[in-house]
Design a protein around this motif. Structure first.
Motif, PDB file in Angstrom:
ATOM      1  N   TYR A  96      34.153  -9.301   7.960  1.00  0.00           N
ATOM      2  CA  TYR A  96      35.134  -8.923   9.377  1.00  0.00           C
ATOM      3  C   TYR A  96      36.040  -7.982   8.701  1.00  0.00           C
ATOM      4  O   TYR A  96      36.521  -8.171   7.734  1.00  0.00           O
ATOM      5  CB  TYR A  96      35.749 -10.161   9.791  1.00  0.00           C
ATOM      6  CG  TYR A  96      36.809  -9.926  10.834  1.00  0.00           C
ATOM      7  CD1 TYR A  96      36.249  -9.658  12.073  1.00  0.00           C
ATOM      8  CD2 TYR A  96      38.052  -9.976  10.496  1.00  0.00           C
ATOM      9  CE1 TYR A  96      37.112  -9.458  13.139  1.00  0.00           C
ATOM     10  CE2 TYR A  96      39.049  -9.705  11.793  1.00  0.00           C
ATOM     11  CZ  TYR A  96      38.492  -9.369  13.010  1.00  0.00           C
ATOM     12  OH  TYR A  96      39.281  -9.103  13.839  1.00  0.00           O
ATOM     13  N   MET A  97      36.412  -7.032   9.419  1.00  0.00           N
ATOM     14  CA  MET A  97      37.682  -6.101   9.148  1.00  0.00           C
ATOM     15  C   MET A  97      38.757  -6.138  10.244  1.00  0.00           C
ATOM     16  O   MET A  97      38.469  -6.188  11.410  1.00  0.00           O
ATOM     17  CB  MET A  97      36.915  -4.717   9.159  1.00  0.00           C
ATOM     18  CG  MET A  97      38.029  -3.847   8.578  1.00  0.00           C
ATOM     19  SD  MET A  97      38.503  -3.812   6.908  1.00  0.00           S
ATOM     20  CE  MET A  97      36.964  -3.062   6.540  1.00  0.00           C
ATOM     21  N   GLY A 137      38.479  -7.895   5.344  1.00  0.00           N
ATOM     22  CA  GLY A 137      39.275  -6.895   4.851  1.00  0.00           C
ATOM     23  C   GLY A 137      40.155  -6.352   5.783  1.00  0.00           C
ATOM     24  O   GLY A 137      40.248  -7.018   7.064  1.00  0.00           O
ATOM     25  N   VAL A 138      41.413  -5.464   5.346  1.00  0.00           N
ATOM     26  CA  VAL A 138      42.183  -5.054   6.317  1.00  0.00           C
ATOM     27  C   VAL A 138      41.895  -3.417   6.476  1.00  0.00           C
ATOM     28  O   VAL A 138      42.230  -2.702   5.371  1.00  0.00           O
ATOM     29  CB  VAL A 138      43.697  -5.517   5.979  1.00  0.00           C
ATOM     30  CG1 VAL A 138      44.809  -4.814   6.748  1.00  0.00           C
ATOM     31  CG2 VAL A 138      43.716  -6.842   5.771  1.00  0.00           C
ATOM     32  N   SER A 139      41.709  -2.905   7.682  1.00  0.00           N
ATOM     33  CA  SER A 139      41.466  -1.483   7.714  1.00  0.00           C
ATOM     34  C   SER A 139      42.696  -0.842   7.307  1.00  0.00           C
ATOM     35  O   SER A 139      44.011  -1.020   7.796  1.00  0.00           O
ATOM     36  CB  SER A 139      40.775  -1.013   8.993  1.00  0.00           C
ATOM     37  OG  SER A 139      40.777   0.301   9.202  1.00  0.00           O
ATOM     38  N   GLY A 183      29.259   0.586   8.891  1.00  0.00           N
ATOM     39  CA  GLY A 183      28.772  -0.345   8.268  1.00  0.00           C
ATOM     40  C   GLY A 183      29.410  -0.999   7.157  1.00  0.00           C
ATOM     41  O   GLY A 183      28.935  -1.817   6.247  1.00  0.00           O
ATOM     42  N   ILE A 184      30.726  -0.608   6.912  1.00  0.00           N
ATOM     43  CA  ILE A 184      31.484  -1.521   5.994  1.00  0.00           C
ATOM     44  C   ILE A 184      31.854  -2.995   6.346  1.00  0.00           C
ATOM     45  O   ILE A 184      31.895  -3.745   5.407  1.00  0.00           O
ATOM     46  CB  ILE A 184      33.003  -0.620   5.723  1.00  0.00           C
ATOM     47  CG1 ILE A 184      32.419   0.878   5.341  1.00  0.00           C
ATOM     48  CG2 ILE A 184      33.474  -1.328   4.769  1.00  0.00           C
ATOM     49  CD1 ILE A 184      33.795   1.613   5.268  1.00  0.00           C
ATOM     50  N   ALA A 185      31.751  -3.141   7.393  1.00  0.00           N
ATOM     51  CA  ALA A 185      32.104  -4.602   7.926  1.00  0.00           C
ATOM     52  C   ALA A 185      31.052  -5.078   8.817  1.00  0.00           C
ATOM     53  O   ALA A 185      30.468  -4.289   9.700  1.00  0.00           O
ATOM     54  CB  ALA A 185      33.405  -4.844   8.408  1.00  0.00           C
ATOM     55  N   SER A 186      30.549  -6.223   9.178  1.00  0.00           N
ATOM     56  CA  SER A 186      29.708  -6.739  10.052  1.00  0.00           C
ATOM     57  C   SER A 186      30.288  -7.256  11.298  1.00  0.00           C
ATOM     58  O   SER A 186      29.492  -7.330  12.331  1.00  0.00           O
ATOM     59  CB  SER A 186      29.040  -7.933   9.530  1.00  0.00           C
ATOM     60  OG  SER A 186      28.228  -7.657   8.419  1.00  0.00           O
ATOM     61  N   ALA A 187      31.710  -7.167  11.452  1.00  0.00           N
ATOM     62  CA  ALA A 187      32.221  -7.144  12.624  1.00  0.00           C
ATOM     63  C   ALA A 187      33.630  -6.955  12.532  1.00  0.00           C
ATOM     64  O   ALA A 187      34.318  -6.663  11.543  1.00  0.00           O
ATOM     65  CB  ALA A 187      32.340  -9.073  13.021  1.00  0.00           C
ATOM     66  N   THR A 188      34.452  -6.829  13.721  1.00  0.00           N
ATOM     67  CA  THR A 188      35.808  -6.325  13.889  1.00  0.00           C
ATOM     68  C   THR A 188      36.328  -6.723  15.366  1.00  0.00           C
ATOM     69  O   THR A 188      35.606  -6.733  16.132  1.00  0.00           O
ATOM     70  CB  THR A 188      35.964  -4.890  13.545  1.00  0.00           C
ATOM     71  OG1 THR A 188      37.418  -4.657  13.323  1.00  0.00           O
ATOM     72  CG2 THR A 188      35.632  -4.056  14.683  1.00  0.00           C
TER      73      THR A 188
END
Length: 450
Positions: A215-216, A270-272, A283-288
């Motif tokens: 998650y981002m 992570g934190v964008s 594709g860096i994170a699976s959800a946001t």
């Protein structure tokens, strides 16, 4: 995970970045130092014997690259009302620039528009300074069907029993997820019902997807105060309860501790540093979580199947955990009654079902009327239906975020200390309460009781 300190304005709905379609819920300049006026001092006016002005200006930043559709709506209005000319004025590139221009015109007591775009986080400043008029008598005279406006959106501009603006470019956050990653992890093809459920899913996502994060979190500037209301409400608290600042409550601290743990302890979030919609599409994170205004860009740029869903609930609240956001249209108090009547006629026309549907089709923002026919829009982008459905369970934002000048920035700074510096959550939230309380006591309360 750098923290961007610059505020974002509205970004284009087209372009390379998916996040370029996102709504920016930005704060305007500090208006607290201007001439004090009793809050809501502009009384309802009888417009029954008033003739509308022949010309007014519409100040806008063209949210979502809406200049073309705004001009089309103006031309339709002028055709229906041949005695009134509406001049479209680019009053700034974002919310702040419109606010600065409007503030300058207020100080000069000249050059004011008939209609001005008012952001969710600064219209209240103009209310407390007596710079905008209530729309109730105009709405009644013109037959504006307030009951057909989506409830949570129209309520965003109500205070003291009066209506101070009408919805225009409106958005909500959506939960975006990578369907391919979810399938690889053996997860259901849906958004999680709660953050606890996603907490269980996150390790499986990281293991199966190969993505850097499950998650981002959205970039903090412009988003922290807005989207994290979801977590605070889900945990049974909020930034405030009416004018009572509650960000240091046990439930609020627990919510923000969970957020911090997802980044540092459990290491799945992570934190964008710039735009989580772009990180997700890459594709860096699976959800946001990102604005509904990001949907078109994400669908365009993602090389995978994109899913959308309602925002997850928390341990204490499973629904009504999604905030609204965006801008409305208001009328200055410092113009003639003739101009105010013409402005109200235009605002009514902009909000007619067919016009709000056209605006949504052109920009991606939510249709503000319940009766708007979205058939053509949904045929092209069916995922928008999820955003429309979620409107029924949105919640009016906390006073502390949208009514306190500069509070949004203070929230972002505090969240940055929590999620990018691993600071002490309880101490940071206690300090934030002191700051927000100070803003209320200094800049808002005196004008509410003047």
């Amino acid at each position: 995970m750098a923290f961007p300190v610059n505020r974002r304005g509205f970004l284009a709905l087209t372009g390379a970045g998916a996040g370029a379609l996102a709504l920016a819920a930005c704060a305007g300049p500090d208006t607290s130092g201007g001439t004090a006026a009793k809050a809501g001092a502009s009384p309802d006016t009888d417009f029954s014997n008033v003739k509308p002005a022949s010309s007014i200006e519409f100040w806008t930043n063209h949210p979502g690259q809406s200049q073309a559709v705004e001009q089309q709506i103006i031309e339709k209005f002028q055709k229906a009302n041949p005695g009134i000319t509406v001049n479209l004025v680019t009053a700034g590139a974002n919310y702040e620039e419109i606010a600065q221009k409007f503030q300058t015109a207020q100080a000069a007591k000249s050059g004011l528009p008939g209609v001005v775009v008012l952001s969710d986080v600064w219209w209240f400043r103009y209310y407390v300074n007596g710079n905008i008029i209530p729309l109730d008598s105009l709405a009644k005279q013109l037959g504006v069907q307030l009951s057909d406006y989506r409830d949570s959106l129209v309520k965003d501009y109500q205070y003291g029993g009066k209506q101070w603006a009408l919805p225009y470019g409106r958005s909500t956050p959506l939960f975006y997820y990578n369907k391919d990653h979810f399938k690889a992890a053996g997860l259901p093809d849906r958004a999680p019902k709660s953050w606890d459920e996603f907490d269980d899913w996150a390790p499986k996502l990281k293991a199966a997807s190969g993505a850097q994060y499950a998650y981002m979190y959205p970039a903090l500037a412009g988003y922290a105060g807005w989207t994290l209301q979801n977590n605070l409400w889900g945990w049974g608290s909020g930034w405030s309860n009416s004018w009572d600042i509650t960000c240091d409550s046990a439930d609020a601290v627990a919510a923000m501790q969970w957020v911090q743990d997802s980044v540092y302890k459990d290491k799945w979030a992570g934190v964008s540093s710039k735009e989580s919609a772009d990180d997700f599409a890459a594709g860096i994170a699976s959800a946001t979580i990102s604005s509904t205004g990001s949907l078109v860009g994400i669908l365009k740029n993602a090389k995978f199947n994109v899913g959308v869903g309602f925002l997850p609930g928390g341990p204490k609240a499973s629904t009504n955990v999604c905030p609204t956001g965006g801008a409305g249209l208001g009328i200055p108090s410092g113009i003639t009654k003739e101009q105010q009547l013409a402005a109200a006629m235009f605002i009514k026309f902009v909000g007619e079902p067919e016009n709000t549907a056209a605006f949504s089709a052109a920009t991606g923002y939510m249709p503000v009327r319940k009766s708007a026919d979205m058939t053509a829009v949904l045929a092209k982008t069916p995922q928008i239906q999820t955003a429309i459905d979620q409107l029924a369970v949105t919640k009016v934002q906390d006073n502390a975020r949208v009514f306190l000048p500069g509070a949004d920035q203070e929230m972002a700074k505090s969240v940055a200390k929590i999620v990018t510096q691993q600071g002490d959550v309880k101490a940071i939230m206690a300090d934030l309460k002191k700051t927000l309380t100070g803003i209320y006591e200094k800049d808002v309360r005196p004008k509410l009781t003047a």
